[in-house]
Scaffold this active site. Structure first.
Site, PDB file in Angstrom:
ATOM      1  CG  ASP A 233     -11.217  -4.657  -8.597  1.00 32.66           C
ATOM      2  OD1 ASP A 233     -11.155  -4.131  -9.715  1.00 32.66           O
ATOM      3  OD2 ASP A 233     -11.549  -5.845  -8.401  1.00 32.66           O
ATOM      4  CD  GLU A 295     -13.477  -1.358 -11.354  1.00 31.17           C
ATOM      5  OE1 GLU A 295     -13.288  -1.689 -12.533  1.00 31.17           O
ATOM      6  OE2 GLU A 295     -13.413  -2.165 -10.409  1.00 31.17           O
TER       7      GLU A 295
END
Length: 574
Positions: A233, A295
């Site tokens: 993330d 990401e």
């Protein structure tokens, strides 16, 4: 069932496909280069506990249904122990399962069941920040300034006469300042801590070697339990520029005039790459070809490829592709730029149309009047999508995406053709973006609504009790999985067919060459491993070359030798 197309025109005289990307037989052994990875948002997938929140046993129960999609792996959004202020992206304990989702034993059972069906389990790792309830942050609050405990996070003195102002002008992704001031144990105002997201999500200090050690421990904990890898993330945010200088650009670091994204002091710093090199070495200690996916919201594409060099990440999300408009020229440019950029570093390109942070592509492609709201959701006061148009375009876009070489990410429910819940009452919204901006930005709840499994069951089969943490729109009844499984023309049947053919024809490991006769006709067309993929994004029908119709995005598309607007086909050329 394969059927034949009537023999219309062949390729124009003298025209020949234009190669962009060549296949590499040497790399075919690496599963992640051609992978189909299915994202599961656990709280919205399937609820077996009956409390209205999806859980790990619910995922395990539906592994056979997922196996029918010919996927290689599932990616689980966070299921760790958490106060759930940001739907689990505020992690309180990285090595435990939150009771709302189940137990570590439930996780082990999920991994074992998935393995029996040839499916790997990839987990979400959130290394930029944690929950303010995490033991490390609680220790930092109780510790004095400049202590080792404080140094696990980014604490700074405030500015102004009495430190009453934040240390700099950085803004949170969710709205408002990216700094919160603490109160000392004696009740006096204290230092400020950085949180690029919600105030309950303090950023780790990755300049501290102890943070590195902590996350290496976490990686090994899950690798030892058999995970197939990690989706990382906000992978571009871990290291901040020394001195934390002010920034006048966007909070998310996207480029705007005068403030190019590569200058954002909270993103893309060079030291990040050493972190991922060390993580790659850890993964290589384990068998099974474990993967890292970034990401990383980075532009332009040439900079994004820094994350997927041969000794770093295996994959990175292609957000340029996710956000492409319904325009053939723009889409062709994005595909070509992506392939060329990733080919330079020997990495596969990934393709994605929806995820848990964006409006589902059925709704995006159905917006004919634009999206005026500056936030990331659609609400009842906004221009509403044309659902029929959106469905047609989404089916076509999905078919084209599945014909591309490289890796593909699917978001739960897109195989059902689910739109966003654009009429969700504001009283149900839980996204911190909505609350931190006082409703100016709606947030992402509309794309996170629980899935419909059975048309005539309570909560459409999501939960036996009929509970659901977000209400489902009534029109989803007709999109329930049990109905679509019986309908040959359904979106679910389209995905099953296309994904089976993608594997059988090795399209993920394939090449790409543009089909030149359509260049000026609002059509995207390319040849991959002998399959011609054609999508009509224009306003009039176009003639197809002779060939065998393998799959089409609409029941009649291509059967008369012509392709109507907003449809797509795969042809095996005659």
């Amino acid at each position: 069932m394969l059927s034949s197309v009537a023999a219309p025109s062949a390729l124009l005289p003298g025209a020949s496909p234009v190669p962009v990307h060549e296949a590499s037989a040497e790399r075919d052994r690496q599963w992640w280069r051609s992978s189909v990875i299915y994202q599961i948002y656990p709280r919205s997938f399937r609820d077996l506990h009956g409390d209205g929140i999806g859980d790990l046993p619910g995922i395990t129960a539906e592994i056979p249904a997922l196996a029918e999609l010919d996927i290689d792996a599932i990616w689980l959004s966070p299921f760790y122990k958490s106060p759930q202020k940001d739907a689990g992206y505020d992690v309180a304990d990285y090595c435990s399962v939150d009771p709302i989702f189940g137990t570590l034993e439930d996780f082990d059972a999920l991994v074992a069941t998935a393995k029996k069906h040839g499916i790997r389990v990839i987990v979400d790792l959130v290394p930029n920040h944690c929950s303010d309830q995490h033991a490390l942050f609680q220790a930092a609050l109780a510790a004095p300034e400049n202590s080792p405990a404080r140094d696990m996070f980014i604490f700074r003195d405030g500015t102004g006469e009495n430190g009453e102002n934040p240390p700099n002008n950085w803004q949170s992704h969710f709205g408002g300042p990216a700094w919160t001031r603490i109160t000392n144990p004696d009740g006096t105002p204290g230092q400020w801590y950085l949180h690029l997201f919600d105030s309950t999500q303090p950023d780790f200090n990755w300049d501290n070697p102890a943070v590195h050690q902590e996350f290496e421990r976490i990686l090994r904990f899950w690798l030892d339990r058999g995970v197939g890898g990690f989706r990382v993330d906000v992978a571009h945010a871990l290291i901040k520029k020394s001195g934390l200088p002010d920034w006048g650009g966007r909070a998310d670091g996207a480029s705007i005039e005068g403030f190019p994204g590569h200058e954002a002091p909270m993103f893309g710093q060079a030291g990040i790459h050493d972190i991922y090199r060390s993580w790659r070495k850890i993964l290589e200690d384990y068998d099974g070809d474990r993967v890292l996916c970034a990401e990383a919201t980075i532009d332009p594409l040439d900079r994004l490829t820094d994350w997927v060099r041969s000794d770093e990440m295996h994959q990175a999300f292609n957000f340029a592709y996710l956000h492409h408009p319904w325009d053939a020229g723009d889409l062709r440019s994005t595909i070509e730029a992506s392939l060329k950029a990733f080919d330079k570093v020997g990495a596969p390109t990934t393709w994605v149309l929806s995820n848990h942070d964006v409006v589902r592509h059925v709704s995006r492609f159905g917006l004919t009047g634009g999206h005026a709201r500056s936030g990331d959701g659609l609400g009842p006061e906004d221009n509403q999508p044309d659902h029929v148009l959106g469905q047609a375009r989404a089916r076509a876009a999905s078919l084209l995406m599945l014909g591309l070489p490289g890796g593909v990410y699917l978001y739960q429910g897109e195989e059902l053709g689910l739109p966003d819940h654009t009429a969700l009452d504001h009283g149900h919204r839980q996204d911190p973006t909505f609350h931190r901006t006082n409703g100016e930005r709606l947030g992402r709840d509309g794309c996170r609504v629980p899935l419909p499994w059975t048309a005539d069951a309570p909560s459409f089969g999501f939960s036996s009790t009929g509970k659901a943490w977000l209400p489902q729109p009534e029109e989803w009844r007709g999109l329930a999985r049990n109905l679509q499984a019986l309908e040959p023309a359904s979106t679910l049947s389209l995905y099953r067919t296309a994904l089976r053919l993608r594997r059988e024809l090795s399209l993920g490991h394939g090449s790409l060459a543009w089909w030149p006769e359509y260049d000026a006709e609002g059509v995207v067309a390319f040849l991959n491993n002998g399959v011609l993929v054609v999508m009509n994004m224009g306003t009039s029908s176009v003639e197809l070359p002779a060939g065998e119709l393998l799959v089409s995005s609409a029941p009649e598309a291509g059967r008369d030798g012509f392709l109507a607007p907003d449809t797509a086909v795969w042809l095996r050329l005659a």
